[in-house]
Each structure stands twice: as C-alpha cells, then as structure tokens.
Design an enzyme around this catalytic site. Structure first.
Site, PDB file in Angstrom:
ATOM      1  N   SER A 155      -8.622 -15.105  -4.555  1.00 52.39           N
ATOM      2  CA  SER A 155      -7.599 -14.474  -5.377  1.00 52.39           C
ATOM      3  C   SER A 155      -8.242 -13.966  -6.667  1.00 52.39           C
ATOM      4  O   SER A 155      -9.198 -14.553  -7.158  1.00 52.39           O
ATOM      5  CB  SER A 155      -6.519 -15.508  -5.708  1.00 52.39           C
ATOM      6  OG  SER A 155      -5.871 -15.178  -6.922  1.00 52.39           O
ATOM      7  N   LYS A 195       1.368  11.863  20.333  1.00 55.28           N
ATOM      8  CA  LYS A 195      -0.064  11.510  20.418  1.00 55.28           C
ATOM      9  C   LYS A 195      -0.409  10.419  19.409  1.00 55.28           C
ATOM     10  O   LYS A 195      -1.148   9.492  19.723  1.00 55.28           O
ATOM     11  CB  LYS A 195      -0.925  12.730  20.099  1.00 55.28           C
ATOM     12  CG  LYS A 195      -1.004  13.754  21.195  1.00 55.28           C
ATOM     13  CD  LYS A 195      -1.782  14.953  20.643  1.00 55.28           C
ATOM     14  CE  LYS A 195      -1.789  16.116  21.560  1.00 55.28           C
ATOM     15  NZ  LYS A 195      -2.213  17.340  20.863  1.00 55.28           N
ATOM     16  N   THR A 215       7.891 -29.050  18.070  1.00 57.42           N
ATOM     17  CA  THR A 215       9.014 -28.179  18.452  1.00 57.42           C
ATOM     18  C   THR A 215       9.893 -28.081  17.204  1.00 57.42           C
ATOM     19  O   THR A 215       9.940 -29.047  16.422  1.00 57.42           O
ATOM     20  CB  THR A 215       9.848 -28.734  19.640  1.00 57.42           C
ATOM     21  OG1 THR A 215      10.540 -29.896  19.209  1.00 57.42           O
ATOM     22  CG2 THR A 215       9.006 -29.049  20.861  1.00 57.42           C
ATOM     23  N   HIS A 216      10.549 -26.974  17.003  1.00 56.81           N
ATOM     24  CA  HIS A 216      11.341 -26.733  15.775  1.00 56.81           C
ATOM     25  C   HIS A 216      10.508 -26.974  14.524  1.00 56.81           C
ATOM     26  O   HIS A 216      11.036 -27.380  13.487  1.00 56.81           O
ATOM     27  CB  HIS A 216      12.581 -27.636  15.719  1.00 56.81           C
ATOM     28  CG  HIS A 216      13.401 -27.619  16.964  1.00 56.81           C
ATOM     29  ND1 HIS A 216      14.436 -26.736  17.182  1.00 56.81           N
ATOM     30  CD2 HIS A 216      13.314 -28.375  18.094  1.00 56.81           C
ATOM     31  CE1 HIS A 216      14.957 -26.959  18.365  1.00 56.81           C
ATOM     32  NE2 HIS A 216      14.294 -27.947  18.944  1.00 56.81           N
ATOM     33  N   TYR A 260       8.441  20.722  29.394  1.00 57.24           N
ATOM     34  CA  TYR A 260       7.723  20.556  28.130  1.00 57.24           C
ATOM     35  C   TYR A 260       8.608  20.869  26.928  1.00 57.24           C
ATOM     36  O   TYR A 260       9.323  21.857  26.910  1.00 57.24           O
ATOM     37  CB  TYR A 260       6.477  21.457  28.094  1.00 57.24           C
ATOM     38  CG  TYR A 260       5.740  21.342  26.776  1.00 57.24           C
ATOM     39  CD1 TYR A 260       4.910  20.254  26.521  1.00 57.24           C
ATOM     40  CD2 TYR A 260       5.913  22.282  25.760  1.00 57.24           C
ATOM     41  CE1 TYR A 260       4.260  20.111  25.306  1.00 57.24           C
ATOM     42  CE2 TYR A 260       5.267  22.155  24.536  1.00 57.24           C
ATOM     43  CZ  TYR A 260       4.441  21.060  24.317  1.00 57.24           C
ATOM     44  OH  TYR A 260       3.807  20.915  23.112  1.00 57.24           O
ATOM     45  N   LYS A 270      -8.294 -20.390  -4.915  1.00 60.80           N
ATOM     46  CA  LYS A 270      -7.741 -19.935  -3.642  1.00 60.80           C
ATOM     47  C   LYS A 270      -8.780 -19.603  -2.575  1.00 60.80           C
ATOM     48  O   LYS A 270      -9.814 -19.027  -2.852  1.00 60.80           O
ATOM     49  CB  LYS A 270      -6.871 -18.687  -3.845  1.00 60.80           C
ATOM     50  CG  LYS A 270      -5.555 -18.916  -4.535  1.00 60.80           C
ATOM     51  CD  LYS A 270      -4.636 -19.904  -3.826  1.00 60.80           C
ATOM     52  CE  LYS A 270      -4.104 -19.440  -2.506  1.00 60.80           C
ATOM     53  NZ  LYS A 270      -3.117 -18.371  -2.637  1.00 60.80           N
ATOM     54  N   GLU A 329      -3.219 -13.105   8.634  1.00 49.78           N
ATOM     55  CA  GLU A 329      -1.968 -12.403   8.290  1.00 49.78           C
ATOM     56  C   GLU A 329      -2.038 -10.949   8.758  1.00 49.78           C
ATOM     57  O   GLU A 329      -1.065 -10.397   9.278  1.00 49.78           O
ATOM     58  CB  GLU A 329      -1.721 -12.469   6.779  1.00 49.78           C
ATOM     59  CG  GLU A 329      -1.421 -13.893   6.322  1.00 49.78           C
ATOM     60  CD  GLU A 329      -1.429 -14.047   4.803  1.00 49.78           C
ATOM     61  OE1 GLU A 329      -0.506 -14.678   4.284  1.00 49.78           O
ATOM     62  OE2 GLU A 329      -2.355 -13.563   4.139  1.00 49.78           O
TER      63      GLU A 329
HETATM   64  N1  ARG Z   1      -0.457  20.589  20.959  1.00 49.60           N
HETATM   65  C1  ARG Z   1       0.410  20.664  22.089  1.00 49.60           C
HETATM   66  C2  ARG Z   1       0.906  19.259  22.458  1.00 49.60           C
HETATM   67  O1  ARG Z   1       0.265  18.304  22.141  1.00 49.60           O
HETATM   68  C3  ARG Z   1      -0.315  21.250  23.256  1.00 49.60           C
HETATM   69  C4  ARG Z   1       0.588  21.881  24.242  1.00 49.60           C
HETATM   70  C5  ARG Z   1       1.142  23.138  23.686  1.00 49.60           C
HETATM   71  N2  ARG Z   1       1.978  23.796  24.633  1.00 49.60           N
HETATM   72  C6  ARG Z   1       2.819  24.774  24.239  1.00 49.60           C
HETATM   73  N3  ARG Z   1       3.502  25.301  25.169  1.00 49.60           N
HETATM   74  N4  ARG Z   1       2.918  25.152  22.986  1.00 49.60           N
HETATM   75  O2  ARG Z   1       1.923  19.124  23.055  1.00 49.60           O
END
Ligand code: ARG
Length: 407
Positions: A282, A330, A159-160, A322, A288, A295
């Site tokens: 190394s 993504k 510990t520590h 949207y 080494k 890591e």
């Molecule tokens: N490439 C766009 C995205 O990943 C697809 C959807 C596009 N929709 C739009 N209304 N331009 O969000």
C-alpha cells in the site's frame, strides 16, 4: 484508400468513416493473418475452376507470393490498418492489385466480405481456443502437483462460511481439478461448433459458381462445411455467444479459487502464505501485503459476463442475413478470449506462489468439525440419527465456541 464498393469519386464523410471503422480496424488488425489464410484457400479453390479460366496456375503462384509478402509485413509490424483503409479485406485486396495488377481484381470472385469476416473470426477463435485448452490443461497439472505435494494436510471445510466438516488440501485442490475438467468438456463442445467453414457462402445466399467448399474447408483445417449460407450469417454472434459461455465457466472456476485464496490468506486465517512475487503493498499503510492479484483474477468473470450480454443482445432482433451491427461483436469475442487465456496463465502463477501454513491449518481442525462423525459413531452403536444428533448438538451449543447470541 479506394473502397471496394466505390463506384464513383464521391467520398464518405470523414466523421462517418471514422465512426464506422475506427474501433473495427483495431479488431481487424488482430484478424489479418486469418483473413489472409482464408484468401489463400479461396484463390486455391478458384484455381480448381481453372477450366473456366478464373485463376490460372501462374496467376495463383503470383497471388500466393503476394499473400506471403503481406503475412511477412504483418509479422514485422509493417502492415498496420489506419483510418481510410476501410477494413482488412480492402487493404489486402488493394495491396495485391497495386503490386500485381489485374490478378488482384480477381480474388474477390465468388466471395463477399460477409463470408470472409466470418471465416477469419472462426479461424481466430479456433486458434485462441486451442491456446486456452492448453493453458487450462497446464493449470490442471499445477493443481495436481499442488495436491500431490500438500494434499495430505488437513483443512477445515466450511458451509455458510462457518466451520462444517473436516476436509483436506487434497479435497479442496481436487475440486478445482474436477471443475477445470468440466470446463474443458465445454470448451471442446464450442470448439466443435466453431469448427465449420462458412467460406463460400458469399453474402449469405451462396454464389452462382460451383465453388468446392469442401476443398476450401479442408485447406483451412475445418472439420466440415457450414452448409446453409443464410445460417452462416445467422450463426454470427450465436457461435460467439456459446464460446463466451464456455469461457465464463472457466472464469467461474477461477473466481471461486481466487475468493478462497483471498479469505485463506487473511491474517485471521493464514491458511496459506503468498510469496512476494505475487503480492503488492500500500502507498500509505506500510504493513500491508495484498494478494490483490487474486482480486483481479476474481473480477474477470464479471467482465466476460458483460461481453456475453453484449454478444447475445447485438445478435438478437436482427432480421436474417448480414447486418452491420454484427461488426461490433468482434470486440467482446476477442477480448473475452484474450482475458481468459491470460487469466489461466496468471492463475497458475498464483497457485505456484502459494504455500500452505500447516500449523495454522492443523490448529483450525477443532473438535466441532467432527460433530457429524460423532453422531454417526453413535448411530453405528444402535442410536437413531435424530437422537444422536440432538445429544451431540447439545454439547456444542452449551458453552461451545458458537456464534449464537444469548437471548
Ligand atoms: N467489417 C465488417 C464486419 O465485421 C465486414 C463485413 C462488411 N460487409 C458489408 N456488407 N459491409 O462485419
């Protein structure tokens, strides 16, 4: 390539087009398969409405053949997205229309790229999470095997970062088994959250034809339909953030294991030896032997934490519905899933290339580790805990191996 939204011959500025699509096309390239699966489910759902003549049986057959062709081309590496293609949705629709004529113009009936992209991401995540669960289970098994083989060997507990109590390889390895099992519980929760179908929610406000959303959800293997079409859009980034949070938990487990390995393989400790299969050297210091693999495993939680922050911030401060900012979500998602999968696989290799150094481990089992046990022995003989504590404590402070500086 002609854009789906193009209504005249006016062209987008090429610098703008590259800016808008360059990075995204790299992500879409990884999602294509799932966009095709979603398209197949969508045209089958449209075919169910054949009484109103949207897609007839022979048309469906042709479309399925077309999608199959794209899948095969994709698997052979011959369906590559390039600047000018706009995105995977556009390239797929254009392919079908160029090759099969007017039926290609029907496939976008009752859908939007907004629900398409959501569906492809959910399917991709489902698949990636399944692979991650499998690799996590494999790693857990390796820890169990390690514990079975070496669990009996005693080990100092800290510990520590100071010697604390007696422990064992079994206790140490067992902590990672329990940690991974907790991580698995989290992964299953986010898997469930992700397992709802947004297909049929359109641009975010539903579609004015009666699509059987239960049917398309079932075809795609989702356990349920995500009902509110606006929430389908609003959950983009939110579900992804939950997924990344679960991945961070997995990577935290690995980060701790890697830190331990790095300390315990130093020449000062030498509790474990790493084989030449996982160590590097190394370029300047010939002596080494670096366990730098640990890591690189340790660093991954930090990368994915950065992705979590990106994900939460990208999806915050947007109005409902949207917003194209979400396109940039993504990359952090896909990257986090990829990193976690690889990290699990490589951690297993690290573990399998570690051997405890029994002699060193036993030599570290010094008397001080048993001080608390000594106290409790005296308690059992009738002393109060505090008196026994003081008495035993004196023995170790006096000339014992202590890091305390003399005043
Ligand atoms: N490439 C766009 C995205 O990943 C697809 C959807 C596009 N929709 C739009 N209304 N331009 O969000």
């Amino acid at each position: 390539m002609k854009k789906l939204w193009q209504k005249n011959n006016k062209k987008l500025d090429p610098v703008v087009e590259a800016f808008e699509t360059k990075g995204d096309l790299l992500m879409d390239q990884k999602l294509i398969e799932y966009d095709i699966l979603a398209s197949i489910a969508h045209v089958k759902t449209l075919n169910k409405l054949f009484l109103i003549g949207i897609i007839s049986e022979p048309e469906l057959k042709k479309l399925l053949k077309g999608f199959e062709e794209i899948l095969n081309l994709y698997k052979k590496g011959e369906f590559d997205l390039k600047i000018g293609d706009e995105d995977m949705h556009t390239k797929i629709e254009n392919y079908i229309t160029e090759k099969y004529g007017d039926i290609g113009k029907k496939i976008h009936t009752g859908r939007s790229r907004n629900d398409q992209v959501l569906t492809a991401i959910r399917l991709y995540s489902k698949n990636a999470l399944e692979s991650i669960e499998l690799e996590l289970t494999n790693l857990t098994k390796s820890f169990k095997g390690f514990s079975k083989e070496y669990g009996y060997i005693q080990m100092a507990g800290y510990t520590h970062m100071q010697k604390a109590m007696p422990s064992s390889i079994g206790l140490w390895a067992g902590s990672f088994i329990d940690s991974l099992e907790n991580d698995l519980t989290l992964l299953k929760i986010v898997y469930k959250l992700n397992n709802q179908s947004p297909l049929g929610s359109g641009a975010g406000y539903g579609v004015p034809i009666k699509l059987d959303r239960e049917y398309s959800a079932k075809l795609l293997g989702f356990t349920r339909v995500q009902q509110n079409p606006l929430y389908c859009q609003n959950s983009r980034g939110k579900i992804e953030a939950s997924i990344i949070a679960a991945l961070i938990s997995v990577l935290q487990t690995i980060n701790k294991f890697a830190s331990d390995v790095l300390l315990f393989t130093t020449s000062e400790f030498s509790f474990f030896k790493a084989t030449g299969k996982i160590t590097t050297g190394s370029s300047i210091m010939p002596q080494k032997k670096n366990v730098d693999l640990a890591e690189l495993l340790r660093s991954k939680v930090h990368l994915v934490l950065g992705n979590y922050i990106q994900m939460v911030s990208l999806s915050s401060n947007l109005i409902s519905g949207y917003n194209r900012d979400l396109q940039d979500s993504k990359k952090p998602l896909i990257e986090s899933l990829e990193i976690t999968l690889e990290t699990l696989m490589v951690t297993k290799i690290l573990l399998e290339n570690l051997t405890p150094n029994k002699e060193k481990l036993e030599a570290a089992m010094t008397e001080d580790l048993f001080a608390t046990e000594e106290v409790l022995k005296q308690v059992l003989k009738g002393e109060t805990f505090r008196d026994a504590y003081k008495q035993v404590g004196k023995k170790y402070l006096k000339g014992g191996d202590t890091n305390e500086k003399d005043d």
